[in-house]
Write an enzyme that holds these catalytic residues in place. Structure first.
Site, short mmCIF file in Angstrom:
data_model
loop_
_atom_site.label_atom_id
_atom_site.label_comp_id
_atom_site.label_asym_id
_atom_site.label_seq_id
_atom_site.Cartn_x
_atom_site.Cartn_y
_atom_site.Cartn_z
N ASP B 16 0.82 -1.23 0.02
CA ASP B 16 -0.07 0.08 0.08
C ASP B 16 0.92 1.14 0.08
O ASP B 16 0.53 2.38 -0.72
CB ASP B 16 -1.05 -0.19 1.21
CG ASP B 16 -1.97 1.16 1.19
OD1 ASP B 16 -2.31 1.32 -0.01
OD2 ASP B 16 -2.51 1.36 2.02
N CYS B 240 -1.63 10.05 -0.37
CA CYS B 240 -2.98 9.93 -0.59
C CYS B 240 -3.23 10.51 -2.25
O CYS B 240 -2.89 11.53 -2.33
CB CYS B 240 -3.89 10.89 0.26
SG CYS B 240 -5.49 10.72 0.15
N ASN B 249 -0.29 5.93 4.99
CA ASN B 249 -0.91 5.04 5.97
C ASN B 249 -0.21 5.61 7.23
O ASN B 249 0.88 5.99 7.43
CB ASN B 249 0.02 3.63 5.73
CG ASN B 249 -0.67 2.69 4.63
OD1 ASN B 249 -0.23 2.88 3.59
ND2 ASN B 249 -1.94 2.34 4.84
#
Lengths: 309, 309
Positions: B16, B240, B249
């Site tokens: 991620d 983001c 995160n």
């Protein structure tokens, strides 16, 4: 979960923030910053510190700043004073509330104000008395409540002893400072549980630094304990003198975002506060630690290698 | 306050985090990063995503990474798979647990995976069935649980409907994602209260982004609700995609700091995790958002004006 309906934010950026920034702001910029802050809905701004300019040259224009800002009705303009000389200047500048400060750890107190904890009390007592005679409220900061950069853990008893003495002097509110940003929610709970056995909750405000990212978690824990006053700093201004490159005070915008999303009223306009933070970020010339400010400005994060690999 | 005694952290930085970084890491660096992570005490690392490289070119070497990392006993190596083709690669790479993903908001689901929510279920069902036949656990990510970049608020009912379908398929654990980092503790409480009326707490993990500084406050709220599994990313890797310059995160190091200070065990060594984060920060070439990492590296914050002024 029970949280308070209203919270007061005390903006300390112009004092606690700027005194820890390497960049020196012009007097005009400081005045403009405080004037912007006076229009966000904040009702309390700690605008400067009347300390010896030899210690904190960044704030050597404190008298001029205090005299030239626009005073908006409903806003309390406060300043830090270490001694009677500082108090005289604060009174000359028509400051409404003054703050005194000391540490709950002996070594930090010694290094920060060059006195033992025991020798600090009589000096502060004199300042508090004279301030009260001049009709000023006095606020007290206790530093290193959640850890000391020299001694590590600070015992709850030390904090209680200092709080006892300060409240005896007639100080209205104590701001419990996480000077090195080491607090966890568990520690917040322990400290407050102990203090609340002796004093009502409205004697205390929390002053968190976001050095390790825990500031808003500590705010949440404090809210759950009933705290309704928090210190914060526009943009998260100010670093940590004990950790180069680390974050300083919790950012006012991040605090506002969380409180408002939780349905807790502050009376402050988030966008106006972001604009004040954006102004100061541009003047300081580095990306400030405030997370919400980075969303607001939409600026790509700066590279680590400034000016070339 | 009652908090769990133990928490499992699922490190999602290599997937991620890296999928949202502009800088492309070499295959060697990715392997080195995962190998470092395997020695910190982490027992779960999501190492990559087997998506079409056209979508996420940063992870186009996923198969090579998965094949060449050192597998440490006791560590689960997981990967994201969007469809059967991805699953085949994950099986070829001997991945132990696979994750599927979808959104709880229609527009985000449409833009992110090019299908309606309704059309996504049969595709995922097929993947889950085949994964289970191959002996793999399946984890499910639900995105936009706390807000959608296109639709704003997402109703709790949407989240419940998606969770129902995923759990019906036999998915073991659902990770509730705050994709845009908008969650507040109040929202966390509301969402979890609703889900816990239907399912036991161990069906859920929380996946917070620190876009507005609230991640650890949301973790605290989740702990108070009984959650014991959190996703996080070394260094707070990854931004983001909907807010340029914003944080990604929640940083594993900040999460670890808070949990350990609260007496909650994770089995992870903070210093080793910081070293892994430091390695990746140096390779990425920008100051990562992790607060604790900045304390650890003691690096002065970079200037806003890169190379100018």
């Amino acid at each position: 979960m029970k949280w308070p309906a209203n919270v007061q934010i005390k903006e300390v950026g112009p004092r606690d923030g700027l005194q820890n920034e390497k960049a020196f702001l012009s007097t005009e910029d400081k005045i403009h910053l405080i004037n912007l802050m006076s229009r966000t809905g904040l009702n309390y701004i700690e605008i400067t510190s009347f300390v010896n300019p030899k210690w904190i040259p960044a704030l050597s224009d404190s008298l001029e700043v205090a005299k030239r800002i626009e005073r908006v009705p409903g806003v309390t303009y406060a300043a830090l004073v270490p001694n009677l000389r500082g108090l005289d200047k604060a009174i000359e500048a028509d400051i409404e509330e003054v703050s005194v400060f000391m540490s709950s750890s002996e070594t930090h107190n010694q290094k920060n104000i060059n006195k033992s904890i025991g020798d600090t009390f009589p000096v502060l007592k004199e300042v508090v008395q004279e301030a009260q005679m001049a009709g000023k409220n006095v606020r007290g900061y206790i530093s290193t409540v959640f850890g000391c950069p020299y001694e590590g853990k600070v015992s709850v008893n030390n904090v209680i002893q200092v709080a006892d003495k300060l409240l005896e002097m007639g100080i209205r509110e104590i701001s419990l400072g996480d000077t090195i940003g080491a607090a966890s929610p568990k520690q917040v709970q322990i400290i407050l549980e102990n203090l609340l056995k002796r004093y009502p909750i409205d004697k205390f405000a929390m002053h968190f630094h976001d050095t390790r990212g825990t500031a808003l978690a500590n705010v949440l824990m404090s809210l759950e304990m009933g705290i309704t006053t928090f210190d914060s700093s526009a943009g998260g201004l100010g670093g940590c003198p004990y950790a180069p490159g680390a974050s300083g005070n919790v950012a006012t915008e991040d605090l506002l975002y969380m409180l408002h999303q939780m349905g807790i009223q502050t009376g402050i306009n988030e966008e106006k506060q972001l604009e004040a933070a954006q102004f100061i970020q541009e003047r300081i010339g580095r990306a400030l630690p405030s997370r919400s400010l980075q969303v607001f400005t939409g600026r790509p994060a700066p590279t680590v290698n400034e000016g070339g690999e």
